[in-house]
Design a protein around this motif. Structure first.
Motif, short mmCIF file in Angstrom:
data_model
loop_
_atom_site.label_atom_id
_atom_site.label_comp_id
_atom_site.label_asym_id
_atom_site.label_seq_id
_atom_site.Cartn_x
_atom_site.Cartn_y
_atom_site.Cartn_z
N ASN A 4 0.85 -1.16 -0.06
CA ASN A 4 -0.03 -0.20 0.06
C ASN A 4 0.87 1.24 -0.01
OD1 ASN A 4 -2.42 -1.58 0.14
ND2 ASN A 4 -2.07 -1.68 2.24
N GLY A 5 2.20 1.04 -0.08
CA GLY A 5 3.09 2.28 -0.24
C GLY A 5 3.50 2.70 1.15
N PHE A 6 3.48 2.13 2.30
CA PHE A 6 4.24 2.68 3.62
C PHE A 6 5.24 1.97 3.73
CE2 PHE A 6 -0.77 2.71 4.24
CZ PHE A 6 -0.70 4.07 4.66
N THR A 7 5.98 2.80 4.46
CA THR A 7 7.47 2.22 4.64
C THR A 7 7.47 1.26 5.96
OG1 THR A 7 8.44 4.33 4.05
CG2 THR A 7 9.57 3.01 5.17
N LYS A 8 7.83 0.10 5.92
CA LYS A 8 7.82 -0.86 7.09
C LYS A 8 9.11 -0.75 7.75
CE LYS A 8 7.74 -4.54 4.42
NZ LYS A 8 7.68 -5.83 4.26
N MET A 9 8.79 -0.48 9.09
CA MET A 9 9.70 -0.05 10.10
C MET A 9 10.91 -1.08 10.52
SD MET A 9 9.32 1.57 14.06
CE MET A 9 8.42 0.17 14.42
N SER A 10 10.17 -2.39 10.58
CA SER A 10 11.02 -3.66 10.81
C SER A 10 12.02 -3.83 9.95
CB SER A 10 10.34 -4.87 11.43
OG SER A 10 9.28 -4.80 10.18
N SER A 11 11.67 -3.51 8.61
CA SER A 11 12.41 -3.92 7.20
C SER A 11 13.37 -2.97 7.15
CB SER A 11 11.71 -3.82 5.95
OG SER A 11 10.53 -4.83 6.01
N ALA A 12 13.18 -1.68 7.38
CA ALA A 12 14.11 -0.62 7.44
C ALA A 12 15.33 -0.82 8.46
CB ALA A 12 13.71 0.92 7.41
N ALA A 13 14.91 -0.85 9.72
CA ALA A 13 15.70 -1.34 11.08
C ALA A 13 16.65 -2.40 10.58
CB ALA A 13 14.88 -1.30 12.25
N GLY A 14 15.75 -3.74 10.20
CA GLY A 14 16.63 -4.66 10.01
C GLY A 14 17.87 -4.82 9.03
#
Length: 677
Positions: free
Chosen positions: A385-395
């Motif tokens: 849906n176009g939202f940035t995933k916090m867990s993916s960016a941090a990982g």
């Protein structure tokens, strides 16, 4: 041991059972006393605690109760394991992953206690873990965005973050400074302009490690925004900073800021790939790989191809990893079948003894990344849906720290997203008759063929060819011996000559026959067998429910609205979970349900029923059957009767002990009793 957390990611219900052989002893098992911790070793125990965090941290939608239970278990070991830095390292990372984004002040204080022990290994993990706990909170900024449960502790959390910044400038351990720098970067996730003051303070510091953290703070704060201000700062730092690590971090941060417009990244780093600095070239390869992951873009692969033969070993490592990211979930027909050549290069690099260790490491990592999750997962920092995933960016940001600390490799599992499509009805069961139309050839998005071991062909022994001169010599010697032998020999010689004449005649006839056959072939007598024509591949096919649909494949898929099950939103993208309606609810349905994996061991027999066994010669021994329970006597008369019976049994002749042992060893003895026929 920590790799078990990557393999069993998301299996939160069975996590403790899976890791039980490796976990350190808990306080409950020892009557509530603190578990004893050895100062040496502890690698399996520390790895299992890290694995427990990976199992829960890689799936943000896991059960809250199970996450709390795991977090409590890990915090117990965190408090009592300061004597062993290896176990403390695993416990700190596990606590950070299980309490990801909770902004729990108690957890932050426990991690600070470990940090202040001034242990380099444990302190680095503690700094990163504090960043995971406070990720996206903006703690210490002018306008923090703490969760509702932690808003009351805003001032104390801000003081704790200020202490971390001061401690990063005071400590002499580079590992602790780097861990704190990454922790402070994670805190700024999604803060944008709110983080500018903190980032500028870190950028102007004399310590290159803090400037290194400032680049990742920019990446986290402006992740997915495409901010021109952030890009300008990163490009300026990439060509002007005196530290190679800072320049490397600045180039990689471009991929985070521009991941929603990935085609801009290869254009920006095209000139940086020709830099004289190998660290900048390595970072450029990684940036292109992260931005274009899973696209199979031919132009991006062409940019990285010269880097595969670079003079510096770690640049070749970055080129291998970056190319593998681009080729994720691509079939063998991708990029004019160059992906097959790349897979062969990975295999040859791993087995080549002349390659350096860093290049081999890159090939091994690339082999895992290109087939990550059984080719059912993709590297993606955003949701559908176009939202940035916090867990993916941090990982992903923590995974990139494997350059300095190898255990960070396992953080890659946080950045992986399964590319599945499943249609569900109102009862959350999937109809097996629901299908999706894909307007493409099946080979374009097919799974690559599994590798097959090359079988060595059996070498056939070639018959030695006898020369004509050798045969004549043998015949001449035979005739000479025959003359010496007399008349008998003469007859034998005549027979040999006849045999030779018949052989020569047969050879002439074969030559004539071959000539005749050639004439027949020339006339067009026998026709060669025709090859079977290859059937043309269909231009479209239907996908069953559930199935894998990649990001590129979703653009070519469409819903068939003429079938029984139809999506509630026909215009939505064909990926992820799709809710369906049934046009004929009265008809019988063929449904399937997703079952969790069972922990029961299959193929084992049921245990035998409990019984008491007595050895041969014992008073309670009974031949063939276990002894019956002896009832308690109620009065003196019954005791007398039992004594009389025992005297009678003693007077009877007893078998030898050897007979009893033969009965025990015989085929009819099962569990203390004879098998009934």
């Amino acid at each position: 041991t920590a790799s078990l957390g990557v393999i069993h990611a998301g299996h939160t219900t069975e996590a403790m059972t899976l890791l039980e052989p490796y976990l350190p002893p808990s306080a409950e098992a020892e009557g509530g006393a603190p578990p004893a911790v050895n100062t040496a070793g502890g690698y399996a125990e520390g790895g299992s605690l890290y694995a427990l965090g990976l199992i829960h941290g890689s799936r943000s939608g896991s059960s809250a109760a199970k996450r709390d239970e795991a977090a409590t278990f890990l915090r117990t070991h965190l408090r009592h394991s300061h004597a062993n830095e290896v176990i403390s390292h695993g416990a700190a990372l596990g606590v950070g992953l299980t309490t990801l984004g909770s902004a729990n002040l108690e957890v932050v204080n426990e991690l600070k206690e470990l940090l202040y022990t001034d242990s380099a290994v444990a302190g680095e993990a503690a700094g990163m873990a504090i960043g995971l706990v406070l990720v996206g909170s903006g703690a210490g900024n002018v306008h923090p965005t703490l969760p509702d449960g932690a808003a009351a502790d805003a001032e104390e959390i801000a003081e704790a973050v200020a202490e971390l910044r001061n401690y990063a400038r005071e400590t002499q351990h580079e590992k602790i400074i780097r861990g704190l720098s990454m922790g402070l970067a994670l805190i700024q996730y999604g803060q944008e302009e709110n983080a500018d003051v903190a980032i500028e303070e870190m950028r102007s510091d004399r310590d290159p490690i803090l400037r290194y953290g400032a680049m990742y703070s920019l990446a986290m704060a402006y992740c997915g925004t495409g901010s021109n201000k952030a890009i300008r700062i990163l490009l300026h730092t990439a060509v002007s900073d005196v530290s190679d690590d800072v320049r490397m971090a600045a180039v990689i941060a471009l991929a985070f800021v521009l991941f929603k417009t990935p085609e801009r990244v290869p254009q920006l780093v095209k000139l940086l790939l020709e830099s004289f600095n190998p660290h900048v070239r390595y970072a450029s390869c990684m940036a292109v790989g992260i931005a274009m992951a899973g696209t199979g873009d031919a132009d991006s692969v062409a940019l990285l191809e010269p880097m595969l033969e670079d003079m510096t070993d770690f640049v070749r490592q970055g080129a291998l990893i970056g190319t593998a990211m681009i080729y994720m979930q691509q079939s063998d027909s991708c990029n004019r079948r160059k992906i097959k050549t790349f897979r062969e290069k990975l295999a040859s690099t791993i087995s080549d003894k002349h390659q350096s260790t860093l290049t081999k490491m890159g090939a091994i990592l690339a082999t895992g990344i290109i087939d990550a999750g059984g080719r059912n997962c993709a590297l993606d920092l955003g949701s559908r849906n176009g939202f940035t995933k916090m867990s993916s960016a941090a990982g992903l940001a923590l995974w990139l720290q494997h350059w300095h600390w190898y255990p960070m490799m396992h953080m890659f599992s946080l950045a992986l997203t399964p590319t599945f499509t499943i249609g569900l009805n109102g009862d959350f069961k999937y109809p097996k008759n629901f299908e999706i139309q894909c307007n493409s050839k099946p080979s374009v998005f097919a799974y690559p063929k599994p590798l097959q071991e090359k079988k060595e062909k059996e070498k056939k022994r070639v018959e030695t060819v006898a020369l004509s001169t050798t045969a004549k010599n043998k015949a001449r010697i035979a005739r000479k011996k025959a003359k010496e032998a007399g008349d008998d020999g003469a007859e034998a010689m005549d027979v040999d000559e006849k045999k030779e004449e018949t052989k020569e005649g047969a050879a002439e006839e074969e030559k004539k026959g071959d000539g005749d056959k050639m004439d027949v072939d020339g006339e067009g007598g026998e026709k060669k067998p025709e090859r079977k024509k290859r059937e043309p591949e269909p231009t479209s096919f239907r996908i069953s429910n559930p199935s894998r649909i990649t990001k590129a494949q979703a653009e070519l898929c469409a819903f068939d609205l003429n079938q029984r099950y139809r999506p509630i939103l026909p215009e939505e993208r064909v990926s992820g979970v799709i809710m369906l309606t049934d046009s004929t609810p009265g008809e019988e349905e063929e449904l399937g349900a997703v079952k969790p994996p069972s922990m029961e061991v299959e193929g084992e027999a049921d245990p035998p029923e409990p019984f008491e066994w007595a050895p041969p010669g014992h008073d309670d021994y009974r031949e063939g059957l276990p002894p019956p329970p002896i009832p308690e006597p109620e009065d003196d008369d019954e005791e007398k009767d039992s004594d009389d019976k025992e005297d009678e049994e003693d007077s009877k002749p007893k078998k030898r002990e050897e007979d009893h042992e033969e009965d025990l060893e015989g085929p009819g003895y099962v569990g203390g009793a004879k098998e009934s026929s």
